[in-house]
Design an enzyme around this catalytic site. Structure first.
Site, PDB file in Angstrom:
ATOM      1  CB  SER A 138      -0.887   0.010   1.249  1.00 20.07           C
ATOM      2  OG  SER A 138      -1.508   1.271   1.432  1.00 20.07           O
ATOM      3  CE  LYS A 165      -0.986  -4.208   3.269  1.00 18.54           C
ATOM      4  NZ  LYS A 165      -1.000  -5.545   2.620  1.00 18.54           N
TER       5      LYS A 165
END
Length: 236
Positions: A138, A165
């Site tokens: 992300s 992430k």
């Protein structure tokens, strides 16, 4: 024939990625925590399914044995993910509210799950002539984006999901260095309309899956150790 496994593939980005790769000629395994849901999705798509819970070691090892017995693996898409810090209104809890337990739950799926699956399926991937790994990350994992006030990511106040992430990005880099014969990349699909955000995303799953599908089909001399969205490289 290219054989592909996608974790978290019964809905959202995983399901759309599977649909597109089946259409491209891949033999696709849908990794599904719920075996019945996986079977239904596989029948809809013309795919195969395997029971796989990325937080369960025995489940992952059993899935690896199943895929190996069926002929092996060429492409692994680590798509399964959670965002437990999001409230019912779609807003994340902030730094003053985040707990170690919430961080642990998030990392168990988003980070440890990726490593668990990689560890189990690496022997199969290393036997492939064109092995590929796509880790779904992300832009919230980008330190560059999160510290730049000009980006919309800067306004996101949650801790657990971005941290997970960012960890996925580091895992991507280190595995790509360790296994140069495998194309291993992290991708940012964009803020997509899925269950993880209460369907508040600004784009369709068809749009979000585009970069995943693209990077799942890179050639043997394609990029590795990169972090990209549909428009190109992202700042780490």
């Amino acid at each position: 024939m290219t054989t592909t496994l996608i974790t978290g593939a019964t809905k959202g980005l995983g399901y759309e990625t599977a649909r597109r790769l089946v259409a491209a000629g891949h033999t696709v395994y849908l990794g599904a925590r719920d075996a019945a849901r996986g079977q239904r999705a596989a029948e809809e798509l013309g795919a195969r399914t395997v029971q796989l819970d990325v937080t369960d070691e025995a489940s992952v090892l059993a899935a690896a044995k199943t895929v190996e017995a069926d002929g092996g693996l060429d492409v692994l898409v680590n798509n399964a993910g959670i965002a437990v810090e999001l409230g019912s209104d779609g807003e994340p809890i902030g730094a003053s509210e985040v707990t170690a337990d919430l961080m642990r739950e998030t990392f168990e799926t988003n980070v440890f799950g990726v490593v668990r699956v990689l560890h189990a399926f690496l022997p199969l991937l290393r036997r492939s002539s064109v092995p590929v790994v796509v880790n779904v990350s992300s832009a919230l994992g980008s330190l560059g984006r999160m510290t730049d006030q000009a980006t919309h990511q800067h306004a996101y106040r949650g801790v657990a999901y971005p941290a997970s992430k960012a960890a996925v990005n580091m895992v991507t880099v280190q595995y790509a260095k360790a296994f140069p014969e495998i194309r291993i990349n992290a991708v940012e699909p964009g803020y997509t309309n899925t269950d993880i955000n209460g369907r508040r995303g600004g784009q369709s799953v068809e749009q979000g899956a585009e970069i995943i599908v693209r990077m799942a089909q890179v050639a043997a001399d394609g990029p590795t150790g990169t972090y990209v969205d549909i428009d190109g490289p992202l700042a780490w």
